[in-house]
Design an enzyme around this catalytic site. Sequence first.
Site, PDB file in Angstrom:
ATOM      1  CG  ASP A 153      -7.436  -0.516   9.529  1.00 38.53           C
ATOM      2  OD1 ASP A 153      -6.249  -0.146   9.453  1.00 38.53           O
ATOM      3  OD2 ASP A 153      -8.166  -0.694   8.549  1.00 38.53           O
ATOM      4  CD  GLN A 194      -1.791  -2.265   1.818  1.00 38.88           C
ATOM      5  OE1 GLN A 194      -0.652  -2.702   1.861  1.00 38.88           O
ATOM      6  NE2 GLN A 194      -2.814  -2.911   2.348  1.00 38.88           N
TER       7      GLN A 194
HETATM    8  O1  MRU Z   1      -5.784  -3.419   4.394  1.00 33.80           O
HETATM    9  P1  MRU Z   1      -6.011  -1.961   4.114  1.00 33.80           P
HETATM   10  O2  MRU Z   1      -5.181  -1.444   2.983  1.00 33.80           O
HETATM   11  O3  MRU Z   1      -7.478  -1.613   4.001  1.00 33.80           O
HETATM   12  O4  MRU Z   1      -5.472  -1.265   5.435  1.00 33.80           O
HETATM   13  C1  MRU Z   1      -5.450   0.120   5.528  1.00 33.80           C
HETATM   14  C2  MRU Z   1      -4.781   0.610   6.725  1.00 33.80           C
HETATM   15  O5  MRU Z   1      -4.326  -0.139   7.571  1.00 33.80           O
HETATM   16  C3  MRU Z   1      -4.772   2.090   6.926  1.00 33.80           C
HETATM   17  O6  MRU Z   1      -3.596   2.495   7.556  1.00 33.80           O
HETATM   18  C4  MRU Z   1      -5.970   2.429   7.799  1.00 33.80           C
HETATM   19  O7  MRU Z   1      -7.146   1.898   7.262  1.00 33.80           O
HETATM   20  C5  MRU Z   1      -6.152   3.854   7.952  1.00 33.80           C
HETATM   21  S1  MRU Z   1      -6.777   4.516   6.459  1.00 33.80           S
HETATM   22  C6  MRU Z   1      -7.173   6.104   6.628  1.00 33.80           C
END
Ligand code: MRU
Length: 337
Positions: free
Chosen positions: A237, A197
């Site tokens: 999250d 990501q």
């Molecule tokens: O697995 P993902 O890509 O959905 O995880 C995203 C994250 O862990 C982000 O750091 C988190 O959602 C914060 S997004 C504003």
Amino acid sequence: MNELRTLAEDGGAVVILDQTRLPHETVFVRLTTLAGVARAIRTMQVRGAPLIGATAAYGVALGLAEGLPLGNILATLAATRPTAVNLHWALRRMESVLENSALAARREVAWNEARAIAREDMEANAAIGRHGLSLIARMRKAVRACGDIDVVNVMTHCNAGRLATVAHGTALAPVYAAHRAGIPLHVWVSETRPRNQGLLTVWELAEAGVPHTLIADNAAGLLLMRGEVDAVIVGADRIAANGDVVNKVGTYLKALAAKAHGVPFYVAAPLSTLDFSCAGGAAVPLEERAAEELGEGSQVAGNVANPAFDVTPAALVTAIISERGCAKPTEIAAWQS
Ligand code: MRU
């Protein structure tokens, strides 16, 4: 800045920016069904806690338009991803507003509520940006007082930028606000294996013209040790009642290294990410993802574990930045009302 929308209405449909195709291709997908929305969340075409929540809210509206029973719609969406509480928060909010509305009005009510959730996410993140800007401005003063360097170095993990939200981002909202305010800054972006990501973060920082450098996840400790980072800012999250922070796996290691080297560690998240029903991080379900995500999609021999999130204890967090301002993790109960 030419911003491509992460989520937009199009007649009776929702259009998303397919994040599985970024950074190589910009592809929009038009979602017209509950199944399409559930698939988009499960396969991470849309990802990031706040964006998952807003997209799921539109999924409820689309499911009702298909004539599906509300209970089935909520159960289908709730089963897509377990950790980001924004998903469950949005579903609860949709359920409570729909329970109190006449059957004939439900489709319109659902659509309007989804739109409100999306709009509020933009507003909350803009406010996070303003509060975080004050922090970064103070960091700049400290950086300047220490010598002739005039660049604030921020480290982030995963993608908690605008791609992970309806707009502005959470961890990156203060970065964008500081950049717009003319504060010179540079962002260390960790790759965030196994789904990378960090490449999404690189993509959106480049689009916004913010100086940045991609690093391997394992380089973060060295940079923190060398004094090349003024602050770590990550998203979340789910944040438990005691201030423990659940975020993309690897966050905890950065928090440990930041603590060891006296670097402030900030978590930026809207109130929709706070879960006061979870006493601590140990109560949060942590998503285990498929083994195929490791080893670049090749067949991996032997046992594979792929936990997608970890828990950063509140004691390692300097402050949480929400739309209400900045607070120590032990003080977030004040935001409950
Ligand atoms: O697995 P993902 O890509 O959905 O995880 C995203 C994250 O862990 C982000 O750091 C988190 O959602 C914060 S997004 C504003």
